[in-house]
Scaffold this active site. Sequence first.
Site, PDB file in Angstrom:
ATOM      1  N   GLU A 168       4.542 -17.117   6.732  1.00 58.25           N
ATOM      2  CA  GLU A 168       3.217 -17.154   6.736  1.00 58.25           C
ATOM      3  C   GLU A 168       3.031 -18.612   6.653  1.00 58.25           C
ATOM      4  O   GLU A 168       2.039 -19.185   7.301  1.00 58.25           O
ATOM      5  CB  GLU A 168       2.681 -16.448   5.482  1.00 58.25           C
ATOM      6  CG  GLU A 168       2.665 -15.009   5.730  1.00 58.25           C
ATOM      7  CD  GLU A 168       4.186 -14.225   5.541  1.00 58.25           C
ATOM      8  OE1 GLU A 168       4.999 -15.119   5.021  1.00 58.25           O
ATOM      9  OE2 GLU A 168       4.405 -13.091   5.801  1.00 58.25           O
ATOM     10  N   HIS A 178       0.274  -3.947  -0.739  1.00 61.42           N
ATOM     11  CA  HIS A 178      -0.350  -3.746   0.545  1.00 61.42           C
ATOM     12  C   HIS A 178      -1.972  -3.369   0.200  1.00 61.42           C
ATOM     13  O   HIS A 178      -2.568  -2.647   0.792  1.00 61.42           O
ATOM     14  CB  HIS A 178       0.275  -2.563   1.453  1.00 61.42           C
ATOM     15  CG  HIS A 178       1.508  -2.652   1.615  1.00 61.42           C
ATOM     16  ND1 HIS A 178       2.494  -2.669   0.772  1.00 61.42           N
ATOM     17  CD2 HIS A 178       2.028  -3.218   2.791  1.00 61.42           C
ATOM     18  CE1 HIS A 178       3.695  -2.961   1.432  1.00 61.42           C
ATOM     19  NE2 HIS A 178       3.277  -3.388   2.645  1.00 61.42           N
TER      20      HIS A 178
HETATM   21  C1  LIG Z   1       6.160 -12.108   2.805  1.00 59.12           C
HETATM   22  C2  LIG Z   1       6.043 -10.866   3.882  1.00 59.12           C
HETATM   23  N1  LIG Z   1       5.326 -10.959   5.056  1.00 59.12           N
HETATM   24  C3  LIG Z   1       5.280  -9.919   5.761  1.00 59.12           C
HETATM   25  C4  LIG Z   1       5.778  -8.672   5.622  1.00 59.12           C
HETATM   26  C5  LIG Z   1       5.395  -7.347   6.360  1.00 59.12           C
HETATM   27  N2  LIG Z   1       6.644  -7.071   6.836  1.00 59.12           N
HETATM   28  C6  LIG Z   1       7.165  -5.837   6.107  1.00 59.12           C
HETATM   29  S1  LIG Z   1       8.691  -5.633   6.545  1.00 59.12           S
HETATM   30  C7  LIG Z   1       8.866  -6.600   8.112  1.00 59.12           C
HETATM   31  C8  LIG Z   1       9.761  -7.124   8.838  1.00 59.12           C
HETATM   32  C9  LIG Z   1      10.987  -7.227   8.089  1.00 59.12           C
HETATM   33  O1  LIG Z   1      12.184  -7.534   9.102  1.00 59.12           O
HETATM   34  P1  LIG Z   1      13.611  -8.194   8.555  1.00 59.12           P
HETATM   35  O2  LIG Z   1      13.693  -8.998   7.613  1.00 59.12           O
HETATM   36  O3  LIG Z   1      14.534  -8.188   9.802  1.00 59.12           O
HETATM   37  O4  LIG Z   1      13.917  -6.599   7.723  1.00 59.12           O
HETATM   38  P2  LIG Z   1      14.462  -5.135   8.175  1.00 59.12           P
HETATM   39  O5  LIG Z   1      12.721  -4.363   7.898  1.00 59.12           O
HETATM   40  O6  LIG Z   1      14.846  -5.423   9.428  1.00 59.12           O
HETATM   41  O7  LIG Z   1      15.506  -4.619   7.533  1.00 59.12           O
HETATM   42  C10 LIG Z   1       7.331  -7.365   7.655  1.00 59.12           C
HETATM   43  C11 LIG Z   1       7.094  -8.694   8.862  1.00 59.12           C
HETATM   44  C12 LIG Z   1       6.181  -8.647   4.028  1.00 59.12           C
HETATM   45  N3  LIG Z   1       6.530  -7.381   3.455  1.00 59.12           N
HETATM   46  N4  LIG Z   1       6.202  -9.554   3.273  1.00 59.12           N
END
Ligand SMILES: Cc1ncc(C[n+]2csc(CCOP(=O)(O)OP(=O)(O)O)c2C)c(N)n1
Lengths: 337, 337, 409, 409
Positions: B60, B129
């Site tokens: 972000e 959320h």
């Molecule tokens: C600080 C933050 N930014 C955005 C999100 C929204 N979000 C939740 S899961 C996700 C994707 C995460 O991807 P990754 O790190 O590759 O983990 P995976 O879900 O693939 O295990 C996002 C963008 C969040 N939870 N926290």
Amino acid sequence: MTAMNMVQALNSALDGKMNEDPDILIFGEDVGYFGGVFRVTDKLQEKYGLTRCFDTPISEGGIVATAIGMGAYGLRPVVEIQFADYILPAFDQLVSEAARLRYRSNGDFWAPITVRVPYGGGIFGGQTHSQSPEALFAHVVGLKSVIPSNPYDAKGLLISAIEDDDPVIFFEPKRLYNGLFEGRPDDAVKPWKNHPLADVPEEIYRIPLGKARTVREGSDVTVLAYGTMVHVALSAIEECGIDAELIDLRSIVPLDIDAIVESVRRTGRCVIAHEASRYGGFGGELSALVQERCFYHLRAPIERVTGWDTPYPHAFEWDYFPGPQRVIDAMQRTQEV
Amino acid sequence: MTAMNMVQALNSALDGKMNEDPDILIFGEDVGYFGGVFRVTDKLQEKYGLTRCFDTPISEGGIVATAIGMGAYGLRPVVEIQFADYILPAFDQLVSEAARLRYRSNGDFWAPITVRVPYGGGIFGGQTHSQSPEALFAHVVGLKSVIPSNPYDAKGLLISAIEDDDPVIFFEPKRLYNGLFEGRPDDAVKPWKNHPLADVPEEIYRIPLGKARTVREGSDVTVLAYGTMVHVALSAIEECGIDAELIDLRSIVPLDIDAIVESVRRTGRCVIAHEASRYGGFGGELSALVQERCFYHLRAPIERVTGWDTPYPHAFEWDYFPGPQRVIDAMQRTQEV
Amino acid sequence: MKNRTELSLYVPEPSGRPGDEPDFSNVALQDAGEQRCPDTLTPEIELRDMPYGLIRVLDDEGKAVGPWTPDLPADHLLRGLDAMVRTRIFDDRMFRANRQGKTSFYMKSSGEEAIGAAQSLCLGERDMCFPTYRILSWLMARDYPMTALGNQIFSNAEDPLKGRQMPVLYSARDYGFYSISGNLGSRLGHAVGWAMASAYRHDDSIALGYVGEGTTAEGNVHEALTFAGVYRPPVILCVTNNQWAISSFSGIAGGNRTTFAAKALAYGIPGLRVDGNDFLAIHAATNWARERALGNKGATLIELVTYRASAHSSSDDPTRYRPKNEDKAWPLGDPIERLKQHLIVRGDMTEDDYRELYEDCEKRVRASIREAEAIGTLGQSKPSVKAMFEQVFKEPDWRQIEQRREVGY
Amino acid sequence: MKNRTELSLYVPEPSGRPGDEPDFSNVALQDAGEQRCPDTLTPEIELRDMPYGLIRVLDDEGKAVGPWTPDLPADHLLRGLDAMVRTRIFDDRMFRANRQGKTSFYMKSSGEEAIGAAQSLCLGERDMCFPTYRILSWLMARDYPMTALGNQIFSNAEDPLKGRQMPVLYSARDYGFYSISGNLGSRLGHAVGWAMASAYRHDDSIALGYVGEGTTAEGNVHEALTFAGVYRPPVILCVTNNQWAISSFSGIAGGNRTTFAAKALAYGIPGLRVDGNDFLAIHAATNWARERALGNKGATLIELVTYRASAHSSSDDPTRYRPKNEDKAWPLGDPIERLKQHLIVRGDMTEDDYRELYEDCEKRVRASIREAEAIGTLGQSKPSVKAMFEQVFKEPDWRQIEQRREVGY
Ligand SMILES: Cc1ncc(C[n+]2csc(CCOP(=O)(O)OP(=O)(O)O)c2C)c(N)n1
Ligand SMILES: Cc1ncc(C[n+]2csc(CCOP(=O)(O)OP(=O)(O)O)c2C)c(N)n1
Ligand SMILES: [Mg+2]
Ligand SMILES: [Mg+2]
């Protein structure tokens, strides 16, 4: 008892607690060998060794995250953020992690950390060495915010903050570190040593978090202040002859709501003073609380004396800073009705 | 005119502006091919190409920093932070950079960026959320904060935000995206399509920032609200029969202070409603402003109806959320005197 | 002025989108057994090639090959398999429970079960993992009660987190499992702090932190790695590279330019790149990092190359943004199949044994979820509302006390 | 269980403290001319050794040697020297002015003057630098009026930033110099955004961002590098490694474990490590990165190895935390001396010429500062207070209007 300025009092608190409790670790930018840019951690590395008081990378988020992890393990870290203006890179750690850990884990983990933060203006530090961001923290559920105004309180409150099992942001009004300041930049520097609250015991003592201090009793108006503004307000009261009651809040979370309500109900008038810009500042919360709880006792509008709604401007420091004259004007407005 | 829900209205604003102005770039987590987790940027990549609407790393702070740099260059980026709960890693960029750039450089550089942020509760999203952090932004000098409550306003305000040459945080009440919500979780879902404010022109139009909307005129009490709480309050008013005037603030910076003052002076009573936790929330500022400017017209204490001073708790969503009954109770308390 | 071309903005794109054939030709692979296995105390400077290789032990037939082959007894592997199978079944059932409205939300770790299971069994009881939401198999491997998982997911009266957390954001200190939060990446630094505390106390507890490959872009991940590099605490930092971050492919996190293990080079710590669907390789690499940590040589970064076989969460539909059947095409296979095959090749299991194990797992999962459902699913049962006001602080202040009174609890 | 030792917390320490002899044996050096010079379009994968070397052009005698030697005319070098000398003199005078109470604060870049000067002259008029507070020589090299610098430093009535900023936090768009702020690292991402915008517009403006080595620990630096790696914009990201961050030596930022240039490897971008006291090497490396950027090949990270010869700022006293005379012992010498020596060796300057240049610089600096002082020093003159309320937004809202009225302006 020794006459101490605020830096010495804070140092004495850290020293006393480190001596007593091996779980206390101190770290932050330049706090180790050098003893901190304001010298609050002076000699602690020498005395307690490299692993108990050390420098960190320039990474406020990293400092707080590390502290939380250590706290969860079972230590009791006390970290320094060099200036309050630079605490925002750690804001997410403080809000989303430190403040929420106990609640969300149902007590499985918690963050008994203390974050020391020099804050406030009056040192010609311009936009990024002068700000007062306490309102941003007061709104965060799960954080405590403490703000001492003198050496005696500084030591007693810091010890309580360190011993507290919840995360505490400890705002140190840096303009008061080395001397009293009453918002009159042309006055000669007033050293702490002759002030009664510079008489600081060498040993450990505590001032509970959430207990305000009545600096001066009075019946015409209640003035609520903290940090440097306590002295500005006192000086204003002394100058103008209004019989004001001055309350030093000492901590804004927890807030001594009883002391505030009791006083305003008695005086029927209230002036709130802080350095931070007005809009959305902590004065708004104070005003709302007073209004909600003292509505039928209020005889004049609650006044706010604050920094303006502009960034903190270097050359206009004394136009921006809410000095004693503005406090006097506000008190007088409350008396006109 | 087409009946649009809030997602469609926002998408229509983005589409219209992108079509008109090649300097508008959209980016954020999952906003590109996928069109955003709430679908607000749906089809924009397909329509305007990969370089005008694209996915970003999960960062972000990086998103906002990139937008500021682009804005300083001369583009007009519109970025999405996936949830308001995740805006804090960008807080330093917003406060120390976006909000201060014009002032500190004396107009050499500025940040004409729009930061879209789904916010608020009511979706069983738990602690991370559901939050409403608008008070943290309202206190920041140099940022504007806009909060629409319906499709028509959403489009008109977003267009104004994009065209604004200052940084705007655009909070989208996500519970309202796909339907009306009046704080009554057991009611059937109310689609937007029959609501007069779901009649949204296809073309570009603007609602100026800083102009409140009087949702309902009344004389017994003024209710100040924004976002989802506008509908909760309206439903409460309709239920209890008090002749309340309801003002949808639409933006909290700039604030339509004149509309507020005019109304409260007329009704002599005021209830403030927001989802965020109470202490240090934006309701405090509103209460202080009303008190300062309407003191002699106030006939009852100003009431705040807000989330509790706890984190946003998953299972207790409806115990935490300030639903219509709590608004009714507050309005009634103002009538008792 | 040579070589100048008009500038243009580059935006990475995945190898395929819905309608395309899955294509993993861009994933740098290495055969099982090929990657060298240096001594655990080797200076970092001699390890700088490691992030570009791929540590694999199980070959295509299920044989364990090469220098990383760990010496693990059959019951260790069987325990791991049991945890992985239960994770898969539990996930499937809970995903369905979500569809039935029994819970607000769910997240599966399908395809990634080997990671938590292997690491949970590799590390000791006093070690602490700082998980993401996809590390359920850690808890399964340590026999965390599945009913308690269900209670948390249903936010019912017996929810160990008192209804305060969204489903799957567990916390289980006694099982070496730190509190999860929705915020990505913000606990990696806690793992480092924990490990620094352990070193400070001359303890022997080590910490294990996880982030997804998408999350490596967060500033706090860099800060954690920086502290890990500077103070050399006993911590293992893992990147679970499952190729996707919701709808964004790993290239959006920089995965097209280099490996995630190579981030270690920025901090002067070793970086291992490991087949994340290979229980044995994960065990071996984790153990290597653990030995190094306990030799007081500090942190290791491990990239676990895997594939998110299912949707991001119950709110997600991956058919909208990636080719169908990518999971079938994933070159590193299914971690459960591979461990099972290995046990069969070793002669420690037959197909019949596996069927029995599977059915037993199913039975246990079903019974636990039933038990939790009997206490109540979302909205049918919840902890007392007073829990909303508790543990905001250790002791409530007047705000929580007044407000709780106002609510009537 | 082999190799286990009791855990302990490691905290890095510098090679010396006050009272010790300066010791730079830990700084990895390479002789001038030794480092290879690959083609600017070389794929990153073939450049992974570069961060561990050191690009140097000027040898100990002042000769330019090796493949990085740029082909620069004498007047280019003389312009650079003039800028560096003026920077040094200006800094010294302003530091003194601070001691005399004429300004609230000052920061010198002594010992680091080659960096801004060489890069300012290497890049084009439409390129934009995103400076730290130690890049004054950039402005000097572009002939930014020194009187305006003085006015800013004194916050007087003619201050181009209207009294709103602390001394030295300049902004000068027309000189390719972005607004500085006290916050460390938070503009590096702006450089990346600027460059992305340029690429998007098919422009040919490139961006140059700076952070100190201490600042590399900030999360926002990682975020900027991540975006630079992913979108390949035309940006040059520089780490000025001057060995100190206030009282903290570079090891506290991780500099003991690897080079700062090696951080590039985490993002799949080239990393160059350059003698930061060598005007020619800085020019050459910057130009390499610029050609690469303009070839649409994206970002380069450059570590500039230098030494902060003076105090951190007017509020600092380095004798409290580092050995005396470290600056004299610094193995890469003084950048001004070295460029001067080179010009002499080239035959483009004599000692007399240099004396003349120096005196001329002194005269110009003195005259400019006098002019600024005549307008007023801190507190004696300031912009109208109405400037406090202006440009908070493009147009003030009722708060600034009401409050300005309250103040009486
Ligand atoms: C600080 C933050 N930014 C955005 C999100 C929204 N979000 C939740 S899961 C996700 C994707 C995460 O991807 P990754 O790190 O590759 O983990 P995976 O879900 O693939 O295990 C996002 C963008 C969040 N939870 N926290
Ligand atoms: C975010 C932030 N944290 C802390 C500071 C305080 N501070 C000012 S300069 C400095 C040291 C910077 O060191 P380095 O990055 O190496 O730059 P140098 O001063 O050596 O050029 C610190 C810690 C700051 N200005 N901003
Ligand atoms: Mg992923
Ligand atoms: Mg430095």
